[in-house]
Design a protein around this motif. Structure first.
Motif, PDB file in Angstrom:
ATOM      1  N   LEU A 263       0.909  -1.259  -0.150  1.00  0.00           N
ATOM      2  CA  LEU A 263       0.187  -0.092  -0.004  1.00  0.00           C
ATOM      3  C   LEU A 263       0.817   1.242   0.010  1.00  0.00           C
ATOM      4  O   LEU A 263       0.445   2.225  -0.635  1.00  0.00           O
ATOM      5  N   PHE A 264       2.059   1.166   0.672  1.00  0.00           N
ATOM      6  CA  PHE A 264       2.919   2.254   0.741  1.00  0.00           C
ATOM      7  C   PHE A 264       3.342   2.537  -0.637  1.00  0.00           C
ATOM      8  O   PHE A 264       3.576   3.769  -1.290  1.00  0.00           O
ATOM      9  N   LEU A 265       3.760   1.343  -1.321  1.00  0.00           N
ATOM     10  CA  LEU A 265       4.467   1.479  -2.690  1.00  0.00           C
ATOM     11  C   LEU A 265       3.100   2.132  -3.553  1.00  0.00           C
ATOM     12  O   LEU A 265       3.620   3.142  -4.420  1.00  0.00           O
ATOM     13  N   GLY A 266       2.066   1.510  -3.439  1.00  0.00           N
ATOM     14  CA  GLY A 266       1.073   1.954  -4.432  1.00  0.00           C
ATOM     15  C   GLY A 266       0.858   3.722  -4.080  1.00  0.00           C
ATOM     16  O   GLY A 266       0.284   4.159  -4.997  1.00  0.00           O
ATOM     17  N   SER A 267       0.728   4.091  -2.900  1.00  0.00           N
ATOM     18  CA  SER A 267       0.466   5.490  -2.687  1.00  0.00           C
ATOM     19  C   SER A 267       1.720   6.555  -3.397  1.00  0.00           C
ATOM     20  O   SER A 267       1.315   7.408  -3.873  1.00  0.00           O
ATOM     21  N   ILE A 268       3.031   5.800  -3.276  1.00  0.00           N
ATOM     22  CA  ILE A 268       3.965   6.721  -4.135  1.00  0.00           C
ATOM     23  C   ILE A 268       3.545   6.878  -5.470  1.00  0.00           C
ATOM     24  O   ILE A 268       3.710   7.619  -6.127  1.00  0.00           O
TER      25      ILE A 268
END
Length: 286
Positions: A277-282
């Motif tokens: 989810l962190f990767l997707g947010s970036i």
């Protein structure tokens, strides 16, 4: 098959979110099975209860199949959107589904959305699939409440989807809204991860509800954003590609998180989802 690709052929894309029935079906899927199949040691009783659930499921599916055959029409009397009107005005031989897919895959922004949508939705599928297992691990004999927690996630997500849809209708801030909801999904997942083992079931209900509001509420946002990015291509084609991405990531995440939980525990498994989810947010912010 998801209901959204069919819905976008019948309703304007801004109306798909509140009309989509798939979230209600998921909610019932969380609530009903723990009630129909209690946690009993007697295998004969367990088999009996499971058979009842399966027969009920088969009955509902058969009734829906009959209704589709007898009642469901191929298309609405009037096109629900400009994209659908353009497609229907073209001769059938001039429209190529394969060419439409190839054009979409050459759209860099849409390809980025496919990946980020798949990451978020895959996390939701994995969380939903393994929710009962995680709750029971920390709260033994709470199968019914585990189903209610899943129900809470979906119902709060339906509210999130409705509010997000109304917000988009008013502001048309597709990327900004998608990014905010994506980041809040990450925050909700982090909070859920670190509060699951506190020993207070009501805390899990609250954190799961907040997580569901944003994570489940994100799902229809992807379809609306995709329609904006890919016009005048068919919304059904773009929605189908988003669903393919969601299914692929969902399978991969569910298997991977299950293995991580087996070897390292529920917190490690949830942190695995947090990282994506962190990767997707970036990626969404770029």
């Amino acid at each position: 098959m998801s209901s959204e690709p069919v819905a976008v052929l019948w309703f304007h894309v801004t109306s798909v979110s509140p009309l989509s029935p798939i979230q209600l079906g998921i909610a019932l899927g969380f609530l009903i099975p723990p009630v129909l199949v209690p946690n009993v040691e007697d295998m004969d009783k367990l088999t009996y209860h499971i058979s009842i659930m399966f027969f009920m499921t088969a009955g509902v599916a058969t009734a829906l199949f009959i209704l589709v055959v007898l009642v469901f029409k191929e298309k609405p009397p009037y096109p629900p959107s400009r994209a659908q009107a353009l497609i229907q005005s073209q001769p059938a031989e001039e429209y190529s589904y394969v060419q439409s897919i190839l054009r979409l895959l050459r759209n860099a922004n849409f390809v980025l959305l496919i990946v980020t949508y798949g990451l978020n939705t895959g996390c939701f599928y994995s969380l939903s699939t393994l929710l009962n297992r995680m709750v029971i691990h920390h709260y033994p004999d709470e199968e019914v409440n585990a189903g209610r927690i899943g129900l809470t996630i979906v119902l709060s997500g339906m509210a999130g989807a409705l509010i997000s849809g109304l917000w988009l209708d008013r502001t048309k801030t597709y990327k900004q809204t998608t990014l905010v909801v994506y980041i809040m999904s990450l925050v909700g997942m982090v909070v859920y991860t670190f509060t699951l083992n506190l020993g207070h079931l009501w805390v899990v209900f609250v954190t799961a509800g907040v997580l569901g509001f944003f994570m489940t509420g994100y799902l229809p946002l992807g379809f609306e954003f995709a329609a904006e990015l890919t016009y005048p291509e068919s919304e059904g084609t773009s929605s189908g590609l988003l669903n393919v991405s969601a299914q692929i990531f969902g399978i991969a995440f569910t298997i991977s998180q299950g293995q991580i939980i087996d070897h390292f525990g529920t917190k490690a498994g949830n942190l695995f989802l947090c990282s994506f989810l962190f990767l997707g947010s970036i990626m969404t912010g770029n």
